[in-house]
Design a protein around this motif. Structure first.
Motif, PDB file in Angstrom:
ATOM      1  N   ALA A  41       0.825  -1.364  -0.010  1.00 54.60           N
ATOM      2  CA  ALA A  41       0.038   0.122  -0.008  1.00 54.60           C
ATOM      3  C   ALA A  41       0.664   1.251   0.191  1.00 54.60           C
ATOM      4  O   ALA A  41       0.357   2.451  -0.555  1.00 54.60           O
ATOM      5  N   GLY A  42       2.060   1.223   0.623  1.00 57.00           N
ATOM      6  CA  GLY A  42       2.983   2.340   0.372  1.00 57.00           C
ATOM      7  C   GLY A  42       2.446   3.311   1.496  1.00 57.00           C
ATOM      8  O   GLY A  42       1.807   3.298   2.373  1.00 57.00           O
ATOM      9  N   GLY A  43       2.866   4.577   1.528  1.00 54.28           N
ATOM     10  CA  GLY A  43       2.451   5.873   2.227  1.00 54.28           C
ATOM     11  C   GLY A  43       1.075   6.084   1.986  1.00 54.28           C
ATOM     12  O   GLY A  43       0.379   5.927   0.971  1.00 54.28           O
ATOM     13  N   PHE A  44       0.392   6.862   3.076  1.00 50.06           N
ATOM     14  CA  PHE A  44      -1.027   7.120   3.074  1.00 50.06           C
ATOM     15  C   PHE A  44      -0.931   8.553   2.306  1.00 50.06           C
ATOM     16  O   PHE A  44      -0.230   9.549   2.802  1.00 50.06           O
ATOM     17  N   PRO A  45      -1.913   8.509   1.245  1.00 53.32           N
ATOM     18  CA  PRO A  45      -2.146   9.953   0.540  1.00 53.32           C
ATOM     19  C   PRO A  45      -3.065  10.962   1.292  1.00 53.32           C
ATOM     20  O   PRO A  45      -4.460  10.862   1.047  1.00 53.32           O
ATOM     21  N   PHE A  46      -2.462  11.598   2.208  1.00 56.23           N
ATOM     22  CA  PHE A  46      -3.021  12.248   3.129  1.00 56.23           C
ATOM     23  C   PHE A  46      -3.858  13.497   2.697  1.00 56.23           C
ATOM     24  O   PHE A  46      -4.845  14.305   3.370  1.00 56.23           O
ATOM     25  N   PHE A  55     -13.576  13.519  -2.534  1.00 54.71           N
ATOM     26  CA  PHE A  55     -12.796  12.580  -1.698  1.00 54.71           C
ATOM     27  C   PHE A  55     -11.827  11.626  -2.574  1.00 54.71           C
ATOM     28  O   PHE A  55     -12.222  11.196  -3.772  1.00 54.71           O
ATOM     29  N   THR A  56     -10.643  11.441  -2.595  1.00 50.81           N
ATOM     30  CA  THR A  56      -9.657  10.834  -3.348  1.00 50.81           C
ATOM     31  C   THR A  56     -10.050   9.409  -3.263  1.00 50.81           C
ATOM     32  O   THR A  56     -10.216   8.842  -2.347  1.00 50.81           O
ATOM     33  N   GLU A  57     -10.134   8.645  -4.536  1.00 51.32           N
ATOM     34  CA  GLU A  57     -10.383   7.088  -4.417  1.00 51.32           C
ATOM     35  C   GLU A  57      -9.143   6.496  -3.914  1.00 51.32           C
ATOM     36  O   GLU A  57      -9.303   5.485  -3.065  1.00 51.32           O
ATOM     37  N   LEU A  58      -7.997   7.019  -3.851  1.00 51.16           N
ATOM     38  CA  LEU A  58      -6.860   6.320  -3.356  1.00 51.16           C
ATOM     39  C   LEU A  58      -6.846   6.179  -1.593  1.00 51.16           C
ATOM     40  O   LEU A  58      -6.633   5.386  -1.065  1.00 51.16           O
ATOM     41  N   ALA A  59      -7.241   7.720  -1.102  1.00 46.54           N
ATOM     42  CA  ALA A  59      -7.377   7.574   0.328  1.00 46.54           C
ATOM     43  C   ALA A  59      -8.501   6.812   0.775  1.00 46.54           C
ATOM     44  O   ALA A  59      -8.470   6.108   1.967  1.00 46.54           O
ATOM     45  N   TRP A  60      -9.533   6.676  -0.020  1.00 42.89           N
ATOM     46  CA  TRP A  60     -10.792   5.893   0.603  1.00 42.89           C
ATOM     47  C   TRP A  60     -10.266   4.577   0.565  1.00 42.89           C
ATOM     48  O   TRP A  60     -10.849   3.974   1.445  1.00 42.89           O
ATOM     49  N   TYR A  62      -7.580   3.316   1.045  1.00 40.04           N
ATOM     50  CA  TYR A  62      -6.574   3.077   1.964  1.00 40.04           C
ATOM     51  C   TYR A  62      -7.430   2.806   3.336  1.00 40.04           C
ATOM     52  O   TYR A  62      -6.892   2.043   4.223  1.00 40.04           O
ATOM     53  N   LEU A  63      -8.368   3.722   3.543  1.00 41.26           N
ATOM     54  CA  LEU A  63      -8.947   4.010   4.896  1.00 41.26           C
ATOM     55  C   LEU A  63      -9.765   2.680   5.123  1.00 41.26           C
ATOM     56  O   LEU A  63     -10.350   2.323   6.419  1.00 41.26           O
ATOM     57  N   ASN A  64     -10.290   2.180   3.716  1.00 39.25           N
ATOM     58  CA  ASN A  64     -11.123   0.873   4.032  1.00 39.25           C
ATOM     59  C   ASN A  64     -10.436  -0.138   4.054  1.00 39.25           C
ATOM     60  O   ASN A  64     -11.179  -1.428   4.069  1.00 39.25           O
ATOM     61  N   TYR A  65      -9.042  -0.436   4.053  1.00 40.13           N
ATOM     62  CA  TYR A  65      -8.481  -1.695   4.063  1.00 40.13           C
ATOM     63  C   TYR A  65      -8.673  -2.456   5.315  1.00 40.13           C
ATOM     64  O   TYR A  65      -8.822  -1.741   6.505  1.00 40.13           O
ATOM     65  N   ARG A  66      -8.850  -3.686   5.160  1.00 35.34           N
ATOM     66  CA  ARG A  66      -9.161  -4.456   6.641  1.00 35.34           C
ATOM     67  C   ARG A  66      -7.863  -4.906   7.363  1.00 35.34           C
ATOM     68  O   ARG A  66      -7.001  -5.562   6.512  1.00 35.34           O
ATOM     69  N   PRO A  67      -7.619  -4.507   8.661  1.00 34.15           N
ATOM     70  CA  PRO A  67      -6.347  -4.798   9.011  1.00 34.15           C
ATOM     71  C   PRO A  67      -6.517  -6.549   9.622  1.00 34.15           C
ATOM     72  O   PRO A  67      -7.509  -6.606   9.983  1.00 34.15           O
ATOM     73  N   GLY A  80      -4.181  -5.862   4.448  1.00 36.52           N
ATOM     74  CA  GLY A  80      -4.568  -6.711   3.380  1.00 36.52           C
ATOM     75  C   GLY A  80      -5.269  -5.837   2.244  1.00 36.52           C
ATOM     76  O   GLY A  80      -5.473  -4.913   2.482  1.00 36.52           O
ATOM     77  N   ALA A  81      -5.383  -6.650   1.325  1.00 37.12           N
ATOM     78  CA  ALA A  81      -5.911  -6.096  -0.048  1.00 37.12           C
ATOM     79  C   ALA A  81      -7.497  -6.055   0.123  1.00 37.12           C
ATOM     80  O   ALA A  81      -8.112  -5.195  -0.568  1.00 37.12           O
ATOM     81  N   GLU A  82      -8.105  -6.782   1.076  1.00 35.18           N
ATOM     82  CA  GLU A  82      -9.439  -6.839   1.054  1.00 35.18           C
ATOM     83  C   GLU A  82     -10.330  -5.743   1.722  1.00 35.18           C
ATOM     84  O   GLU A  82      -9.448  -5.156   2.742  1.00 35.18           O
TER      85      GLU A  82
END
Length: 521
Positions: A41-46, A55-60, A62-67, A80-82
């Motif tokens: 995922a790399g760095g968070f696009p803040f 709202f940017t798709e990239l940030a959305w 990232y925030l929606n990734y399931r730990p 993870g990717a889910e």
């Protein structure tokens, strides 16, 4: 051998993430940051809002990734990717709202009593006033004879267009229906029986309809986010393509995050890594003074120039020994909550109470939500992101204690556009890359140091390319039943009953054939 190396790489990278999380806990508002491997995922696009406030798709994403919790070390996670919303929807579709065996029997008996009382009311009315004809039903817009009595005649007798019964007592009915004709005396008892029969099972039916309707609407809002149901409008990296996604609500705006990251003098984190030659292509590590695992040089630190990609050992002789200092100057944080499903279920999408109740009811003969296929233990262990601890992209200082400067190092030093990955995580994107590396040789000539600095904000042409390094993740389990039991809210409707019904049919149904709330049968 490959499996063993992969395991050691994972272990080694978690040493690094653990050190990051530990050092970050006293430096931001998030005091319970957990170690997290952000993977590719790399760095968070803040900068999660563009110039149009979309709202940017990239940030959305990232925030929606399931730990996902580590399978080997408690308290450590992998992004993870889910997507969390995808897994949530899977569980939600598995939920059913069921009656306990006692409530099921009460409902069945109540329906029988209600049908008998409805037929008795129609019979008594027609004995007193004559048969209700199809023409009368059509003229009144009623589908049934009971509906005609309750929706047409009773409001006339009550002298109130929207009359509602408050009781099933004959004396009270006489007072509530001042305009009734004398012929109606013979139907008051049957009317009381009908009202009392309805009140016995209507609360169960309404509770069932409301619960199923809430669950169905949560599924609908999650499957198909729109502007009307509170969906979040996102924009793709091309800056043009937009769509609606389930909404997340960040606690802080990009400007506040950037202001924190620019306060380099007030907060910083440095992680030291000592890498020693282990065997061909591998190094043994020590992370912040603690012994780590063994990792391939290419999985530790890699640089990319316009013409080639180099692992960190390529800049010296094979028997290399290096120290790496990774420093993030300026720390920040952000929390993001999913938009909760509103009380009327018209907006929002996230309804943790449904799945929490389903987990709590597992294996019990109780009225409420139940899981059908998925085990309650799995759903209870579902994790979501709650917040991220962020740092500036790190400056990286590599000191070589053996070997010599070579052609690969010279090319790196002269390149004006460097890609960097650390533990396999890309720190850079197309327009957010490191600049020239600095080279210094020790006085005795036995060591040399390579230093690269991240680009400043002014050097990044596109807001969506700004990245922050993730130091830790704040997580929670929204579907795990609370230790302190909640006081249940009463679901019984008011005693006022609006009698608009069909003695042959059940409650009105929604598109999926399930009862709507607050519709008497």
């Amino acid at each position: 051998m490959e499996t063993e190396v992969a395991h050691r790489n994972l272990y080694t990278s978690m040493d690094y993430y653990r050190a990051l999380a530990e050092k970050s806990r006293t430096l931001t508002e998030i005091k319970d940051a957990r170690p997290v491997n952000v993977g590719t995922a790399g760095g968070f696009p803040f900068y999660f809002r563009d110039k149009s406030n979309w709202f940017t798709e990239l940030a959305w994403t990232y925030l929606n990734y399931r730990p996902t919790p580590s399978s080997t070390v408690p308290g450590e996670y992998l992004l993870g990717a889910e997507l969390a919303s995808t897994r949530y929807l899977t569980y939600l579709r598995d939920v059913q709202w069921l009656l306990s065996s006692a409530d099921e029997q009460a409902l069945e008996q109540g329906e029988i009593d209600h049908q008998e009382a409805a037929q008795m009311l129609v019979n008594d009315y027609e004995r007193a006033f004559g048969e209700i004809t199809d023409d009368e039903l059509e003229a009144a817009g009623s589908r049934t004879k009971v509906g005609y009595i309750l929706d047409v005649q009773i409001p006339i007798w009550a002298d109130k267009p929207n009359f509602k019964f408050q009781t099933g007592n004959v004396d009270d009915l006489e007072e509530a229906l001042p305009n009734r004709p004398s012929e109606s005396d013979g139907i008051l008892v049957a009317l009381c029986e009908y009202i009392n029969a309805l009140e016995k099972y209507l609360p169960i039916l309404n509770m069932q309809g409301a619960a199923r309707g809430r669950r169905n609407q949560a599924i609908k809002n999650t499957e198909n986010p729109t502007k009307e149901n509170g969906g979040l409008r996102t924009v793709a990296p091309d800056g043009k393509t937009t769509k609606y996604r389930v909404a997340y609500q960040p606690s802080r705006e990009p400007k506040a995050i950037r202001a924190d990251l620019e306060k380099a003098a007030k907060s910083s984190v440095t992680i030291t890594i000592k890498a020693r030659h282990y065997q061909q292509g591998e190094a043994s590590l020590e992370v912040d003074g603690r012994a780590g695992g063994v990792i391939g040089w290419g999985g530790l630190l890699a640089f990319g120039t316009s013409s080639a990609s180099y692992s960190v050992d390529r800049f010296a002789a094979s028997q290399v020994s290096i120290d790496i200092a990774i420093t993030m100057r300026g720390l920040s944080w952000v929390q993001a909550a999913p938009a909760l499903l509103s009380e009327d279920a018209k907006t929002g999408w996230f309804a943790p109470d449904i799945l929490e109740e389903a987990v709590k009811n597992d294996g019990k003969d109780v009225t409420g939500y139940h899981l059908f296929h998925y085990p309650a233990s799995e759903v209870a262990e579902f994790w979501m992101q709650q917040g991220l601890v962020l740092g500036c992209l790190p400056s990286i200082k590599v000191t070589y204690h053996a070997g010599r400067w070579n052609q690969a190092g010279e090319e790196l030093r002269q390149s004006a556009d460097l890609g960097v990955s650390l533990f396999g995580i890309p720190l850079t994107v197309a327009h957010n890359r490191y600049k020239k590396a600095n080279f210094e040789r020790s006085v005795d000539g036995k060591s040399f140091t390579l230093t690269i600095e991240p680009p400043s904000g002014s050097e990044v042409p596109n807001l969506t390319d700004h990245r922050a390094h993730v130091l830790g993740v704040q997580v929670h389990q929204p579907f795990k039943p609370q230790e302190t039991p909640k006081v249940p809210e009463s679901r019984r409707p008011d005693l006022a009953v609006e009698l608009t019904t069909d003695p042959k049919g059940g409650p009105a149904t929604d598109l999926k054939g399930e009862p709507d709330a607050l519709t008497p049968a």
